[in-house]
Structure formats: structure tokens, C-alpha cells
Design a protein around this motif. Structure first.
Motif, PDB file in Angstrom:
ATOM      1  N   ALA A  13     -81.203   0.626  92.276  1.00  0.00           N
ATOM      2  CA  ALA A  13     -82.043   1.551  92.019  1.00  0.00           C
ATOM      3  C   ALA A  13     -83.308   1.856  92.948  1.00  0.00           C
ATOM      4  O   ALA A  13     -83.930   2.905  93.195  1.00  0.00           O
ATOM      5  CB  ALA A  13     -82.587   1.430  90.303  1.00  0.00           C
ATOM      6  N   LYS A  14     -83.937   0.668  93.284  1.00  0.00           N
ATOM      7  CA  LYS A  14     -84.843   0.843  94.302  1.00  0.00           C
ATOM      8  C   LYS A  14     -84.401   1.411  95.437  1.00  0.00           C
ATOM      9  O   LYS A  14     -85.261   2.275  95.989  1.00  0.00           O
ATOM     10  CB  LYS A  14     -85.143  -0.837  94.667  1.00  0.00           C
ATOM     11  N   ASN A  15     -83.221   1.012  95.911  1.00  0.00           N
ATOM     12  CA  ASN A  15     -82.868   1.563  97.160  1.00  0.00           C
ATOM     13  C   ASN A  15     -82.725   3.130  97.247  1.00  0.00           C
ATOM     14  O   ASN A  15     -83.141   3.887  98.002  1.00  0.00           O
ATOM     15  CB  ASN A  15     -81.390   1.203  97.524  1.00  0.00           C
ATOM     16  N   ASP A  16     -82.309   3.512  95.709  1.00  0.00           N
ATOM     17  CA  ASP A  16     -82.235   5.157  95.783  1.00  0.00           C
ATOM     18  C   ASP A  16     -83.665   6.014  95.768  1.00  0.00           C
ATOM     19  O   ASP A  16     -83.599   6.883  96.459  1.00  0.00           O
ATOM     20  CB  ASP A  16     -81.457   5.280  94.360  1.00  0.00           C
ATOM     21  N   VAL A  17     -84.727   5.193  95.428  1.00  0.00           N
ATOM     22  CA  VAL A  17     -85.724   5.856  95.438  1.00  0.00           C
ATOM     23  C   VAL A  17     -86.344   5.814  96.789  1.00  0.00           C
ATOM     24  O   VAL A  17     -86.779   7.025  97.399  1.00  0.00           O
ATOM     25  CB  VAL A  17     -86.828   4.860  94.700  1.00  0.00           C
ATOM     26  N   LEU A  18     -86.038   4.810  97.554  1.00  0.00           N
ATOM     27  CA  LEU A  18     -86.439   4.586  99.162  1.00  0.00           C
ATOM     28  C   LEU A  18     -85.668   5.580  99.924  1.00  0.00           C
ATOM     29  O   LEU A  18     -86.300   6.324 100.777  1.00  0.00           O
ATOM     30  CB  LEU A  18     -86.272   3.273  99.575  1.00  0.00           C
ATOM     31  N   ALA A  19     -84.313   5.748  99.534  1.00  0.00           N
ATOM     32  CA  ALA A  19     -83.487   6.763 100.240  1.00  0.00           C
ATOM     33  C   ALA A  19     -84.119   8.144 100.101  1.00  0.00           C
ATOM     34  O   ALA A  19     -83.932   9.238 101.078  1.00  0.00           O
ATOM     35  CB  ALA A  19     -82.132   6.740  99.863  1.00  0.00           C
ATOM     36  N   SER A  20     -84.282   8.456  98.924  1.00  0.00           N
ATOM     37  CA  SER A  20     -84.767   9.939  98.595  1.00  0.00           C
ATOM     38  C   SER A  20     -86.298  10.200  99.372  1.00  0.00           C
ATOM     39  O   SER A  20     -86.497  11.015  99.894  1.00  0.00           O
ATOM     40  CB  SER A  20     -85.217  10.027  96.880  1.00  0.00           C
ATOM     41  N   GLU A  21     -87.350   9.126  99.301  1.00  0.00           N
ATOM     42  CA  GLU A  21     -88.377   9.486 100.135  1.00  0.00           C
ATOM     43  C   GLU A  21     -88.093   9.563 101.625  1.00  0.00           C
ATOM     44  O   GLU A  21     -88.567  10.195 102.415  1.00  0.00           O
ATOM     45  CB  GLU A  21     -89.215   8.122 100.109  1.00  0.00           C
ATOM     46  N   LEU A  22     -87.048   8.612 102.089  1.00  0.00           N
ATOM     47  CA  LEU A  22     -86.800   8.881 103.586  1.00  0.00           C
ATOM     48  C   LEU A  22     -86.008  10.296 104.047  1.00  0.00           C
ATOM     49  O   LEU A  22     -86.274  10.675 104.987  1.00  0.00           O
ATOM     50  CB  LEU A  22     -85.733   7.655 103.972  1.00  0.00           C
ATOM     51  N   ARG A  23     -85.316  10.602 102.969  1.00  0.00           N
ATOM     52  CA  ARG A  23     -84.625  11.879 103.236  1.00  0.00           C
ATOM     53  C   ARG A  23     -85.587  13.167 103.093  1.00  0.00           C
ATOM     54  O   ARG A  23     -85.760  13.918 104.123  1.00  0.00           O
ATOM     55  CB  ARG A  23     -83.689  12.403 102.158  1.00  0.00           C
ATOM     56  N   ALA A  24     -86.830  12.899 102.440  1.00  0.00           N
ATOM     57  CA  ALA A  24     -87.920  13.870 102.464  1.00  0.00           C
ATOM     58  C   ALA A  24     -88.657  13.728 103.835  1.00  0.00           C
ATOM     59  O   ALA A  24     -88.948  14.732 104.574  1.00  0.00           O
ATOM     60  CB  ALA A  24     -88.868  13.699 101.463  1.00  0.00           C
ATOM     61  N   GLU A  25     -88.845  12.488 104.325  1.00  0.00           N
ATOM     62  CA  GLU A  25     -89.570  12.139 105.741  1.00  0.00           C
ATOM     63  C   GLU A  25     -88.527  12.785 106.858  1.00  0.00           C
ATOM     64  O   GLU A  25     -89.208  13.305 107.894  1.00  0.00           O
ATOM     65  CB  GLU A  25     -89.856  10.750 105.933  1.00  0.00           C
ATOM     66  N   LEU A  26     -87.454  12.573 106.861  1.00  0.00           N
ATOM     67  CA  LEU A  26     -86.542  13.311 107.890  1.00  0.00           C
ATOM     68  C   LEU A  26     -86.578  14.670 107.713  1.00  0.00           C
ATOM     69  O   LEU A  26     -86.673  15.406 108.966  1.00  0.00           O
ATOM     70  CB  LEU A  26     -85.048  12.687 107.716  1.00  0.00           C
ATOM     71  N   ALA A  27     -86.692  15.254 106.644  1.00  0.00           N
ATOM     72  CA  ALA A  27     -86.665  16.611 106.663  1.00  0.00           C
ATOM     73  C   ALA A  27     -87.864  17.186 107.084  1.00  0.00           C
ATOM     74  O   ALA A  27     -87.860  18.228 107.838  1.00  0.00           O
ATOM     75  CB  ALA A  27     -86.461  17.169 105.039  1.00  0.00           C
ATOM     76  N   ARG A  28     -88.933  16.497 107.069  1.00  0.00           N
ATOM     77  CA  ARG A  28     -90.208  16.773 107.361  1.00  0.00           C
ATOM     78  C   ARG A  28     -90.226  16.708 109.203  1.00  0.00           C
ATOM     79  O   ARG A  28     -90.854  17.581 109.825  1.00  0.00           O
ATOM     80  CB  ARG A  28     -91.267  15.844 106.834  1.00  0.00           C
ATOM     81  N   ARG A  29     -89.602  15.743 109.543  1.00  0.00           N
ATOM     82  CA  ARG A  29     -89.239  15.530 110.876  1.00  0.00           C
ATOM     83  C   ARG A  29     -88.464  16.757 111.440  1.00  0.00           C
ATOM     84  O   ARG A  29     -88.013  16.657 112.613  1.00  0.00           O
ATOM     85  CB  ARG A  29     -88.995  14.281 111.016  1.00  0.00           C
ATOM     86  N   ARG A  30     -87.537  17.383 110.763  1.00  0.00           N
ATOM     87  CA  ARG A  30     -86.649  18.223 110.975  1.00  0.00           C
ATOM     88  C   ARG A  30     -85.334  17.302 111.727  1.00  0.00           C
ATOM     89  O   ARG A  30     -84.791  17.822 112.633  1.00  0.00           O
ATOM     90  CB  ARG A  30     -86.930  19.335 112.144  1.00  0.00           C
ATOM     91  N   THR A  31     -85.103  16.124 111.369  1.00  0.00           N
ATOM     92  CA  THR A  31     -83.943  15.085 111.616  1.00  0.00           C
ATOM     93  C   THR A  31     -83.029  15.095 110.695  1.00  0.00           C
ATOM     94  O   THR A  31     -83.341  14.908 109.449  1.00  0.00           O
ATOM     95  CB  THR A  31     -84.680  13.812 112.028  1.00  0.00           C
ATOM     96  N   VAL A  32     -81.836  15.176 111.276  1.00  0.00           N
ATOM     97  CA  VAL A  32     -80.651  15.143 110.482  1.00  0.00           C
ATOM     98  C   VAL A  32     -80.344  13.673 110.431  1.00  0.00           C
ATOM     99  O   VAL A  32     -79.771  13.325 111.716  1.00  0.00           O
ATOM    100  CB  VAL A  32     -79.553  16.215 110.550  1.00  0.00           C
ATOM    101  N   ALA A  33     -79.756  12.743 109.691  1.00  0.00           N
ATOM    102  CA  ALA A  33     -79.174  11.410 109.608  1.00  0.00           C
ATOM    103  C   ALA A  33     -77.617  11.504 109.309  1.00  0.00           C
ATOM    104  O   ALA A  33     -77.387  12.089 108.227  1.00  0.00           O
ATOM    105  CB  ALA A  33     -80.103  10.518 108.581  1.00  0.00           C
ATOM    106  N   VAL A  34     -76.885  10.996 110.070  1.00  0.00           N
ATOM    107  CA  VAL A  34     -75.511  10.808 109.633  1.00  0.00           C
ATOM    108  C   VAL A  34     -75.231   9.436 109.727  1.00  0.00           C
ATOM    109  O   VAL A  34     -75.441   8.455 110.564  1.00  0.00           O
ATOM    110  CB  VAL A  34     -74.792  11.420 111.081  1.00  0.00           C
ATOM    111  N   ASN A  35     -74.654   8.973 108.472  1.00  0.00           N
ATOM    112  CA  ASN A  35     -74.147   7.784 108.193  1.00  0.00           C
ATOM    113  C   ASN A  35     -72.590   7.703 108.312  1.00  0.00           C
ATOM    114  O   ASN A  35     -71.822   8.032 107.914  1.00  0.00           O
ATOM    115  CB  ASN A  35     -74.542   7.495 106.774  1.00  0.00           C
ATOM    116  N   LEU A  36     -72.352   6.616 109.323  1.00  0.00           N
ATOM    117  CA  LEU A  36     -70.959   6.448 109.783  1.00  0.00           C
ATOM    118  C   LEU A  36     -70.437   5.069 109.061  1.00  0.00           C
ATOM    119  O   LEU A  36     -71.233   4.248 109.751  1.00  0.00           O
ATOM    120  CB  LEU A  36     -70.845   6.571 111.265  1.00  0.00           C
TER     121      LEU A  36
END
Length: 323
Positions: A13-36
Motif C-alpha cells: 500500500a505504501k508503495n502504491d502511494v509512492l508510485a502514484s506520486e512518482l507517476r505524477a512527477e514523471l508526467a510533469r517532466r514529460r518523461t515516460v517510464a518503461v518497466n521491463l
């Protein structure tokens, strides 16, 4: 009166909160993250090197985070592409978590990077449960691993936006049945694209970069179904006589405390990563100049889930997918 606490639930649950925040930060940077994600030995690093070379050649600002238990070998290989690369040493832990990725995004990711490729630890169990803030999740498998791997690891393949088949130049020698493989993929992830590749011949590398480019251009990735939507629950008899399910739905609940412990009782891996920068070898610092990590209680030197107490229970869980 004793109260049972599911530590894994709090960690996820903690990880999900941090992941959501990180996704928003990457969107602000206009960066797409790819998890392989893949098992060890699938050829993930070799293919990623080709992807980074192609991205650099096309003028796509790309970078890579690569995770390993104990060495910087993969970062050295990937740095040959000319893209910025950073190694994440997990000290024996079998997966990456959002906190680790967020730390490197904040402290290292160069400005202007549009494509961030995250090479997860070689493992198809625990990594599948952890959202890393990615927009595109890719599950890879080589032709030498057996056609039924997708149904053996339904969470990893069932939550992928794209399935990549590697080492296809060995298909004939391995006796690989691609039609059967595609059927198994469809069982756990109906409608997902399967992309054949070969790092040795270059097959599919441009097509894979095209898929990443399309997401950069705003294309919405394939939406995998929730595990519960297409996976039945089978009950098997445990040797002790007590039945247990072959599928486990992911626990839900409120985020745990900030100083949460890992299910094994050790601190979260975000507290003991040992990053090392690797850049193209044209006048940039040599990776050997970076200090190697000190010994960690989890460092087992291999990726076998049986070596990690927190993986003793089945970990085929359903993690939230990237938005």
C-alpha cells in the motif's frame, strides 16, 4: 490478546502511494517510464542495449536505470549505447520498489529525458507486485524458457501492456512452439501484443522503440485485465491437509507507516541501494571509480525466491497498473 498484522499489505500500500506520486512527477517532466520484467537470462540487457542505441540514433532523449543484486555489469554494457545509465544495487533483494526509483529520479535523472527504461531485477514473481510509476510495463521471455511460462507466472504476463519474445534466432534449436506460446499469453492477457525480437540479429528492436515512441506521442497502452477478471481460483491440497489457493488476490488497505519494514523483517530496500553512475566511455567517469556496496543480510548472490524468506508465500498478486 494477539493481533495479526499483514506487513506485506502495508508495504504494498505504501508503495502504491509512492508510485502514484512518482507517476505524477514523471508526467510533469514529460518523461515516460518503461518497466521491463523478465526471469534471469532472458536477454533483457542485450535487447535494452539495442533499444537505447536506436533511441540515441533517432534523437530520442533516453536514459536507463538497471537493477542487479550485486554487480555493475549491466550498467557498463548499457552505457555503450551513449545514453545516461545508473546502476541500482539491491543488496540481494529480488525486486525494485517505487521509493528506489523516485530517489534516482530526484537525484540523478538528467533534465530533458523523455524515455526512462527501468530494467527490473531478473525475477517474475515479486517485481510483478510493485508499481514503479511506469506508463508502460513490458514482460519479456526467451524462446529457451518454455511455451507455458505465461500461465506459470500469470501476474507478470497478465499485467503487461506488451509481451516481448526474445532470442528468436534460437527458436529452431530450442524447438520453440510460438503458436502455443501465443495461446498461453492470450489465456492470461487477452488482446496484448506479442513482439518477437532478437538482440543478435536486430529483429524487432526498431519495432520495440516504435511502441515506446507511440506512448511518448500520447498513445494509450493496451489495458490488461485485472487478474480476477480472467483467472480462476483453483484449490489444491497442501501436504499438511489444509487447502490453499493457487492464486492470491492482492491485499488492500491503508498505507503503512513511513518507517515500514519489509515482510522479511528487514528495512525497506529503498534504504540500502548503492547507485553508481555509468555514462558513455568518452571521457566520462569510469564505473570502477564507484564504491561497491557493503555486505547486506539479504545478499544471497542469486535470484531464487526460495533464498528470501519474504517470498516463501505465493506472491502471484494483482498490482495496480499504470494509469
Amino acid at each position: 490478546m494477539c493481533r495479526s498484522v499483514d506487513v506485506r499489505q502495508a508495504v504494498l500500500a505504501k508503495n502504491d502511494v509512492l508510485a502514484s506520486e512518482l507517476r505524477a512527477e514523471l508526467a510533469r517532466r514529460r518523461t515516460v517510464a518503461v518497466n521491463l520484467m523478465s526471469s534471469p537470462g532472458s536477454g533483457k540487457t542485450a535487447l535494452l542495449e539495442g533499444v537505447l542505441r536506436t533511441a540515441v540514433r533517432r534523437g530520442i532523449p533516453a536514459a536507463a536505470l538497471t537493477a542487479d543484486l550485486a554487480t555493475e555489469n549491466d550498467a557498463r554494457r548499457l552505457a555503450r549505447s551513449g545514453a545516461p545509465v545508473r546502476q541500482v544495487l539491491t543488496g540481494g533483494l529480488c525486486h525494485l520498489e517505487a521509493a528506489q526509483v523516485r530517489g534516482h529520479v530526484d537525484a540523478w535523472l538528467p533534465d530533458g529525458v523523455r524515455l526512462l527504461c527501468i530494467e527490473n531485477v531478473g525475477n517474475l514473481v515479486c517485481p510483478a507486485s510493485y508499481d514503479l510509476g511506469e506508463t508502460l510495463r513490458i514482460a519479456l521471455m526467451s524462446v529457451t524458457e518454455g511455451e507455458d511460462k505465461p500461465v506459470k507466472y500469470p501476474t507478470a504476463f497478465g499485467q503487461a501492456h506488451l509481451v516481448v519474445l526474445t532470442k528468436t534466432d534460437l527458436s529452431l534449436a530450442a524447438g520453440f512452439d510460438e503458436e502455443a506460446f501465443r495461446r498461453h499469453v492470450a489465456e492470461v492477457n487477452p488482446g496484448v501484443e506479442v513482439l518477437p525480437t532478437s538482440a543478435r540479429t536486430g529483429l524487432g528492436v526498431d519495432a520495440l522503440v516504435d511502441r515506446m515512441q507511440s506512448v511518448l506521442d500520447g498513445s494509450v497502452p493496451h489495458r490488461p485485465l485485472l487478474a480476477a477478471e480472467h483467472l480462476s481460483v483453483h484449490i489444491y491440497s497442501h501436504p499438511s491437509g489444509h487447502p490453499h489457493p493457487s492464486r492470491h488476490s492482492r491485499p488492500t488497505g491503508n498505507p503503512g507507516p513511513s518507517d515500514h519494514t519489509h515482510p522479511s523483517g528487514h528495512p525497506s530496500p529503498s534504504s540500502h541501494t548503492h547507485p553508481a553512475d555509468h555514462t558513455h566511455p568518452s571521457g566520462h567517469p569510469d564505473p570502477s571509480e564507484h564504491a561497491h556496496p557493503s555486505a547486506h543480510p539479504h545478499a544471497a548472490g542469486n535470484d531464487d525466491p526460495s533464498e528470501h524468506p519474504h517470498q516463501a508465500r505465493p506472491h502471484e498478486t494483482s498490482a495496480p497498473r499504470p494509469a
